[in-house]
Design an enzyme around this catalytic site. Sequence first.
Site, PDB file in Angstrom:
ATOM      1  N   THR A 867       0.579  -1.369  -0.051  1.00  0.00           N
ATOM      2  CA  THR A 867      -0.015   0.056  -0.118  1.00  0.00           C
ATOM      3  C   THR A 867       0.690   1.263  -0.018  1.00  0.00           C
ATOM      4  O   THR A 867       0.476   2.264  -0.382  1.00  0.00           O
ATOM      5  CB  THR A 867      -0.858  -0.156   1.388  1.00  0.00           C
ATOM      6  OG1 THR A 867      -0.140  -0.093   2.407  1.00  0.00           O
ATOM      7  CG2 THR A 867      -1.837  -1.152   1.178  1.00  0.00           C
ATOM      8  N   CYS A 868       1.853   1.003   0.424  1.00  0.00           N
ATOM      9  CA  CYS A 868       2.913   2.495   0.502  1.00  0.00           C
ATOM     10  C   CYS A 868       3.169   3.094  -0.904  1.00  0.00           C
ATOM     11  O   CYS A 868       3.311   4.123  -1.132  1.00  0.00           O
ATOM     12  CB  CYS A 868       4.300   2.110   1.391  1.00  0.00           C
ATOM     13  SG  CYS A 868       4.065   1.573   3.095  1.00  0.00           S
ATOM     14  N   PHE A 869       3.384   1.816  -1.807  1.00  0.00           N
ATOM     15  CA  PHE A 869       3.729   2.142  -3.039  1.00  0.00           C
ATOM     16  C   PHE A 869       2.919   2.057  -4.049  1.00  0.00           C
ATOM     17  O   PHE A 869       2.846   2.151  -5.219  1.00  0.00           O
ATOM     18  CB  PHE A 869       4.970   1.380  -3.423  1.00  0.00           C
ATOM     19  CG  PHE A 869       5.983   1.313  -2.699  1.00  0.00           C
ATOM     20  CD1 PHE A 869       6.947   2.510  -2.442  1.00  0.00           C
ATOM     21  CD2 PHE A 869       6.298   0.134  -1.807  1.00  0.00           C
ATOM     22  CE1 PHE A 869       7.904   2.387  -1.394  1.00  0.00           C
ATOM     23  CE2 PHE A 869       7.326  -0.061  -0.735  1.00  0.00           C
ATOM     24  CZ  PHE A 869       8.019   1.338  -0.849  1.00  0.00           C
TER      25      PHE A 869
END
EC number: 2.3.2.26
Length: 902
Positions: A867-869
């Site tokens: 989810t960070c990327f």
Amino acid sequence: MSITDNRAGTTNSADRRRSSSTSSAITSAKRKLDDYASAVPEGDEAADFAADLVTVRMRKEEFEAVHCSAVAAAVAAASSSSWASPSQSSPFRYVRSASPSQLQFFVRMMSEGKTLVIQATCMDTVKSVHEKIHKLTGIPVSEQRLIYRGKQLQWEQSLAQCAIEKDASLQLVGRMRSTEHPQAWQYIDDMISIVRRLCKGEAVPYALKIIKTRISEYLSITPKDDYNTSPGHLQIFMSSSAPLALIMLCISPVKGNKKIGEEAIRHFLYLTKTALPKASHSLCAPIVLKFCKLLREVPQYELLPLYSSCRTCIGSLLETIGLSQTSKNLDSVERVISVEEIFPFVSELADSLYGGLDSNIASTAGLGPLQSDVNDFAMFLPHIRTAIREHLGFRCPIPVPPPEKGCDDPKFVDIIVHLYEIFMGMLRRMDCCLLEMEKHLASKSTSSGESDIFFQGPSQYLAILKELNAISKLYVGSEEHFWTKMRLRKRALCALILKYVKRTDDNQWLLEHKDVTDFEARRHMMMMLFPEVKDDYDEQHEMLIDRSQLLAESFNYVSEADPESLHGNLFMEFKNEEATGPGVVREWFFLVCQAIFNQENALFVACPNDCSRFYPNPASKVDPLHLKYFKFAGRMIALALMHKVQIGVVLDRIFFLQLAGFQVSLEDIKEADPCLYSSCKQILEMDPEFIDADALGLTFVREVEELGLKKVIELLPGGANLVVNSKNRSDYVNLLVKHQFVTSISEQVAHFAQGFADIFSSSRTIKVFFRSLELEDLDFMLRGSADDISVQDWKAHTEYNGYKETDPQIVWFWKIVSELTTQQRRELLFFWTSVKHLPVEGFRGLASRLHIYRSLEPIAHLPTSHTCFYRLCFPAYPCLSVMQARLLIITQGHVGSSFGTF
């Protein structure tokens, strides 16, 4: 005594006009100077005499009467080439042949009427003679002045250079104005002595260091706490003509002198602002103003930066001392600056800004206004506006042209008219510049590239417009005229805001006029009021939270934290899960805010017609910690805004208005309580006779339920006995609305506001924040887009790694997504990015583009996400039905939460 440089032998026209109005004392002083000038021989003697005028000490009454233009005229009359090249007639070159034989001469003490006999050689210095006199009389060397043939003898000269003859008669006098500050006189005399030697072309080792040291020493001994003695101390700098001496050094043709002079003046300016207390700024300002006046007369382009530095210094000093209504003696330090002396700076800065704006109108390659000019313009204008208001007794706005009877000073009338002309001239140019900007923006939007290159001028446009807005408030009709122009140039104005507004800017003048900005511009200005989120991992606020205790543990971590620790980055990790990073933080924000506004927790009430819109629950007191939870809620909402996380909930109008400090009316409760709104409208619209017949049986009371018990509350004292009729029904409705939606939740609102303010970094109150936004703006910032997720937009902002857009798996994926419900799409997006509600701009408003990666996992595995990327990973499923089954599993809410890895 101060001498104005006038190498051409003429005076400024303004000086001539001022001289014509001087007193008889000035006329007398000028006559004496003319007598001096007429008596001077030609050649070297004339040059030497002109130089000596720089340091001659006049009696007190003469010094205070002489106007600087009169002195300049005398110098010019004495020798128009007195500051020429040393190869011609140097002002300090005056050497006569002398025999090294023994001399005997007489020194007459003017104050006591005694005469001393001094013996010396021709090669002895004047300073050595002073020392002998000190031994004989005890008079301090710093207090002695030797006069020979009408000229003061300089310390560094020999007796031969001074042409002292045998049996000559010298006069010993004390410095009339230096008795209280002998050391200060000594420092300045030493400095001027070095300057004289430099102008003669002598090589003086470490000259700049010595001059700067003397200036530092002189200012360091300025009385800091005794305001009675400070003026006399600082007056020495003017009395000794130190400003003129340093300016002469700047224009000296001797190599290296210009740099020394400039550095010395800049050193004085720096120490004026840093080494002296603010109480002394009013005493230093006239000295700096003197530098400005002298430099203004120097026709040398290379000295313009120095002049600008002096002008800027004046502006910064004015921030402490302000302006006076009238000017006093021009050479006196015991005064403050007048508006008549400052306005020429505004006029010349306006001319400079005109040129910069005109260059932008003519070409997008124009350099535009200089930032230093804009900054100085903004420094001087507030003082001019204040002086005008005070002089007119705050009778603003002023009609144009101003009535002659309204101002008893013709100079102020001229300033008022000239300032209006500056306003109109600059507004016309700004309008043309903004129009050129809009043409540029239109061409950019139609071009294939996304070039974000502006010509250079716009970086200063907002600062200029801010000052024009302030000026417009002075004149009748000008403020409306200004904002009419801004509404016509709304697109350009918003582009300027988005590109150039910074956290340090004061944008209140724009926030007060929301009709000239759009949502993106207002949002940008509001975000500038929050602290900047920094990726400082040493100071980040760390949290480890159990999902089963999400709300309680989040409450402990956030409500008990020092507000300063929440201004940095957040590190979030769920217990027994490996995922960390921004994606987990976004998920935490969403889940916690959803829990806060969950009606089962009794903190907030949802509006019947919009379950995502909330206001505080009047019955929240069932929880003894409810007020602490409201403060926690305020912190969480502010943090979500600061981190730009859409949380899917919004505030109702009645809540928003109270945070902004506005009154709540009947129309404002329409969404919060449609039934009460409808009932109140009926009461107001009923037939008066029906109401007066007491058919409704209403009194000024309200029935509420607390902890299962009904309670009657009077809306005003004695309300139970006051019947509602046709005359007081409006009062009844207003009191009913106020009690139910303001009084009953005032504590909750206050604690929410306190929590919000803990995160809010601006010095302004949070009322400014909410007043500067429309409710719809806050909706967009908190909930994001209310539209359905567009599959086409989603697809356009997705890239592939390991797959191609034409691969079967990618074709199947988008076909499945297009058949999902709105809620399923949100769950898939949340699983992929930890974002369930898109920004109002759609997918282009996300921090980056989305990515689909081909994983090497067996086809039995479900998709995974980073989810960070914004990265979704899945294997090459063999058919559409298998892929659809896998995707339907992760679009279930209880699965989608925190299914990502990091």
